[in-house]
Design an enzyme around this catalytic site. Structure first.
Site, PDB file in Angstrom:
ATOM      1  N   GLU A 149      40.862  30.829  42.326  1.00 28.09           N
ATOM      2  CA  GLU A 149      41.586  31.954  41.735  1.00 28.09           C
ATOM      3  C   GLU A 149      43.095  31.694  41.708  1.00 28.09           C
ATOM      4  O   GLU A 149      43.780  31.971  40.707  1.00 28.09           O
ATOM      5  CB  GLU A 149      41.280  33.230  42.525  1.00 28.09           C
TER       6      GLU A 149
ATOM      7  N   GLU B  78      43.782  29.209  39.102  1.00 34.04           N
ATOM      8  CA  GLU B  78      43.608  29.830  37.795  1.00 34.04           C
ATOM      9  C   GLU B  78      44.843  30.651  37.431  1.00 34.04           C
ATOM     10  O   GLU B  78      45.327  30.597  36.284  1.00 34.04           O
ATOM     11  CB  GLU B  78      42.364  30.720  37.804  1.00 34.04           C
TER      12      GLU B  78
ATOM     13  N   CYS C  17      36.104  39.586  42.543  1.00 31.35           N
ATOM     14  CA  CYS C  17      35.125  39.449  43.627  1.00 31.35           C
ATOM     15  C   CYS C  17      34.295  40.707  43.851  1.00 31.35           C
ATOM     16  O   CYS C  17      33.304  40.672  44.576  1.00 31.35           O
ATOM     17  CB  CYS C  17      35.818  39.049  44.918  1.00 31.35           C
TER      18      CYS C  17
ATOM     19  N   SER D 223      39.750  37.373  36.293  1.00 35.13           N
ATOM     20  CA  SER D 223      39.531  36.010  36.761  1.00 35.13           C
ATOM     21  C   SER D 223      38.093  35.618  36.445  1.00 35.13           C
ATOM     22  O   SER D 223      37.169  36.425  36.567  1.00 35.13           O
ATOM     23  CB  SER D 223      39.760  35.926  38.266  1.00 35.13           C
TER      24      SER D 223
ATOM     25  N   LYS E  91      26.239  44.639  44.988  1.00 34.39           N
ATOM     26  CA  LYS E  91      25.817  43.238  45.048  1.00 34.39           C
ATOM     27  C   LYS E  91      24.343  43.092  44.678  1.00 34.39           C
ATOM     28  O   LYS E  91      23.907  42.028  44.232  1.00 34.39           O
ATOM     29  CB  LYS E  91      26.057  42.675  46.444  1.00 34.39           C
TER      30      LYS E  91
ATOM     31  N   GLU F  72      24.459  42.773  41.120  1.00 32.77           N
ATOM     32  CA  GLU F  72      25.096  41.511  40.752  1.00 32.77           C
ATOM     33  C   GLU F  72      24.114  40.344  40.743  1.00 32.77           C
ATOM     34  O   GLU F  72      24.187  39.474  39.869  1.00 32.77           O
ATOM     35  CB  GLU F  72      26.249  41.212  41.713  1.00 32.77           C
TER      36      GLU F  72
ATOM     37  N   GLU G 236      24.088  35.740  33.737  1.00 31.45           N
ATOM     38  CA  GLU G 236      25.175  34.780  33.571  1.00 31.45           C
ATOM     39  C   GLU G 236      25.630  34.163  34.884  1.00 31.45           C
ATOM     40  O   GLU G 236      26.363  33.171  34.894  1.00 31.45           O
ATOM     41  CB  GLU G 236      26.368  35.450  32.863  1.00 31.45           C
TER      42      GLU G 236
ATOM     43  N   CYS H 107      35.779  46.676  51.077  1.00 31.63           N
ATOM     44  CA  CYS H 107      34.400  46.440  51.526  1.00 31.63           C
ATOM     45  C   CYS H 107      34.098  47.085  52.876  1.00 31.63           C
ATOM     46  O   CYS H 107      32.936  47.402  53.162  1.00 31.63           O
ATOM     47  CB  CYS H 107      34.129  44.943  51.613  1.00 31.63           C
TER      48      CYS H 107
END
Length: 571
Positions: free
Chosen positions: A277, A280, A297, A317, A356, A359, A364, A496
């Site tokens: 990251e 990037e 994230c 990102s 999650k 996710e 993808e 979190c």
């Protein structure tokens, strides 16, 4: 200041305070059901009724303001009768499957019914068995257990999602989604804030516990667990340890006692995320890429952006989340190194987050994660296995993914991803003397801003915690009112450590303790005690680049560690 007496105890509180707030200062407990600090205060459940001078009848302590010379009684026979009757009326329409309920022994309704000796069938049992909505990848809704406190609705509205709300009126009132569709077909972002707000078992995560137990006893599978940064700071709460206790060593020991499994440290791919990251971001600044760049994230935040702000998709990102990076790493590098067929490796992530679970189904991302279990689900497995968690000895994570930096650990708190990225970006731009602490982005405030001079570059950053605050930041950027270089967004307020999969705590704890700050402090203390505090200094990260990826943002790194996003419908 306003002076009053509660049960004969003199109290002085600021003007505008409620009776409930005044009672807290007097160490007098008033029961609540619909009230939840930072979520909702509407006085609708009528459990907090008290007698107060100058009032006609009983008043709701959570919303009724104090006045000079007021005298309040919280425990008269009339008050107790009213509370007991309220409980018995709620129980008359409640599906009482307490023994098998996910909230059994940790349910606010159950707790109050016991305290007030409520008769569960005084008014009979008059409720329809409503169908359970379990089509969502993350959240299950059982309206037969709903007590109409509307805390879930408030939590969803605070997130500015509105996937659920009250329907109909009077006795026919229910909580549901528009047009009676499943949560799976709404813009729900799966954050699970409704789950932790619910005082009963009407909302809960879609469990993967049975699947994980099945894999552990399957001779054809090699099972590996990896644990998210914040879990070490919250798992102990499920075993009555003080809030903010770091139980990393006990957690690892307990997981290894579940069966023939390995346990790795997800902080490793938090470090890997920073390497990808930060590089990037530097590439975007150098080559004119889309800025501000947003962190990626948090899957709840990503789905929110896809639904409501698709114009910012180019700004996200492309890094996968640490969960998905770790699973991809295991099914590629780890399997190749150890001669394991990827289909024979069963990968379990332990996460604080219900999003999650959604996710891991995103095509993808490669479908590398076999199961995602919440902190609550791990606690359930530990209890089911008969493990004496509190008295366990500490164990270390397994090789080769045992070592990680303190920067990886603070991912679990709002501002942690930003600070971790700044540590590495500062090093790359300013050299070895760059700072490692950026305290301006710490804290549980909804929006934090800071500006840093790093080398010759000025970096303007923002941190948004909770999707309602994310919306404010995004709208300000759209209007040209704000100009940032880098923005961190976490869907859950506080990050979190306050995720939708964290342990249930009774309202008395949630309403009277600063959970987010205490949990986050455990992660910052963990970071401060480590000699390794920057992601770029991790020997495991260096090994991965030397042996496998070559360098950050390489073609191979992009293939395995990066992803794409999809515009989604708002309704």
């Amino acid at each position: 200041m306003i002076n009053l007496k509660i049960n004969g105890i003199a109290v002085s509180v600021p003007e505008g305070s409620t009776i409930l707030q005044a009672a807290k200062l007097a160490n007098i407990r008033i029961p609540t059901l619909c009230y939840l600090k930072d979520v909702q205060c509407v006085g609708s459940c009528r459990m907090c009724l008290v007698e107060a001078t100058g009032a006609r009848g009983l008043v709701a302590a959570c919303v009724y303001p104090v006045s000079e010379g007021m005298e309040v009684r919280t425990n008269t026979p009339r008050v107790r009768r009213a509370r007991k009757t309220t409980l018995e009326l709620i129980l008359s329409t409640h599906k009482k499957k307490c023994l098998s309920c996910v909230r059994s022994m940790n349910c606010e309704l159950q707790k109050l019914a016991l305290e007030y000796n409520a008769e569960e069938d005084r008014f009979g049992t008059d409720h329809d068995i409503k169908p359970i909505d379990d089509l969502s990848a993350s959240v299950v809704r059982d309206n037969s257990k709903c007590i109409m406190c509307t805390r879930c609705v408030a939590a969803c509205n605070n997130q500015t999602i509105g996937a659920i709300g009250p329907k109909n009126r009077g006795y026919a009132k229910t909580i549901g989604s528009p047009y009676d569709v499943s949560l799976a077909f709404t813009p729900c972002v799966n954050c699970g804030q409704c789950v932790v707000a619910c005082p009963v078992g009407a909302l809960y995560e879609k469990s993967a516990v049975a699947d994980v137990w099945g894999a552990i006893v399957d001779d054809t599978k090699q099972v590996v667990f990896f644990t998210a940064p914040s879990v070490r700071a919250t798992l102990g709460e499920a075993f009555n340890l003080p809030v903010g206790t770091n139980v990393e060593g006990k957690m690892v020991t307990a997981i290894k006692q579940l069966g023939d499994v390995k346990c790795f440290n997800m902080d490793v791919t938090a470090d890997l995320t920073i390497m990808e990251e930060a590089n990037e971001l530097l590439a975007r600044l150098k080559n004119g890429g889309a800025t501000p760049m947003f962190t990626s994230c948090c899957p709840g935040w990503i789905k929110f952006a896809e639904h409501y702000y698709p114009e910012f998709i180019p700004n996200l990102s492309t890094c996968k989340s640490p969960q998905e990076m770790f699973s991809a790493l295991l099914k590629t590098y780890y399997c190749e190194k150890h001669g394991i067929k990827p289909e024979n490796l069963y990968v379990v992530s332990v996460i604080p987050c219900t999003a999650k679970k959604f996710e891991i189904q995103r095509e993808e991302l490669g479908n590398y994660t076999d199961a995602a279990i919440t902190t609550r689900e791990l606690a359930k497995m530990i209890k089911e296995a008969g493990i004496d968690f509190v008295n366990l000895e500490d164990s270390a994570f397994d090789n080769p993914f045992e070592e990680a930096s303190g920067a990886g650990a603070i991912f679990g708190a709002t501002g942690g991803v930003m600070e971790a990225a700044l540590r590495t970006a500062a090093y790359k731009l300013g050299g070895a003397g760059a700072p490692v602490e950026f305290k301006e982005v710490r804290g549980i405030e909804g929006v934090k801003e800071a500006e840093y001079k790093v080398g010759k570059t000025t970096v303007k950053v923002a941190v948004a915690s909770g999707l309602g605050n994310a919306r404010k930041v995004l709208d300000a950027i759209k209007k040209g009112e704000k100009n940032y270089t880098f923005v961190e967004v976490m869907a859950c307020p506080g990050g979190c450590i306050n995720g939708g999969g964290q342990p249930y705590l009774h309202d008395e704890v949630r309403n009277n303790m600063d959970l987010r700050t205490m949990r986050a402090q455990a992660l910052y203390d963990y970071d401060a005690d480590k000699s390794l505090r920057c992601s770029h200094d991790s020997s495991v990260v260096k090994m991965l680049y030397n042996e496998y990826f070559g360098e950050p943002n390489s073609h191979k790194a992009h293939k395995i560690l990066h992803t794409t996003y999809t515009k989604r419908e708002k309704y």
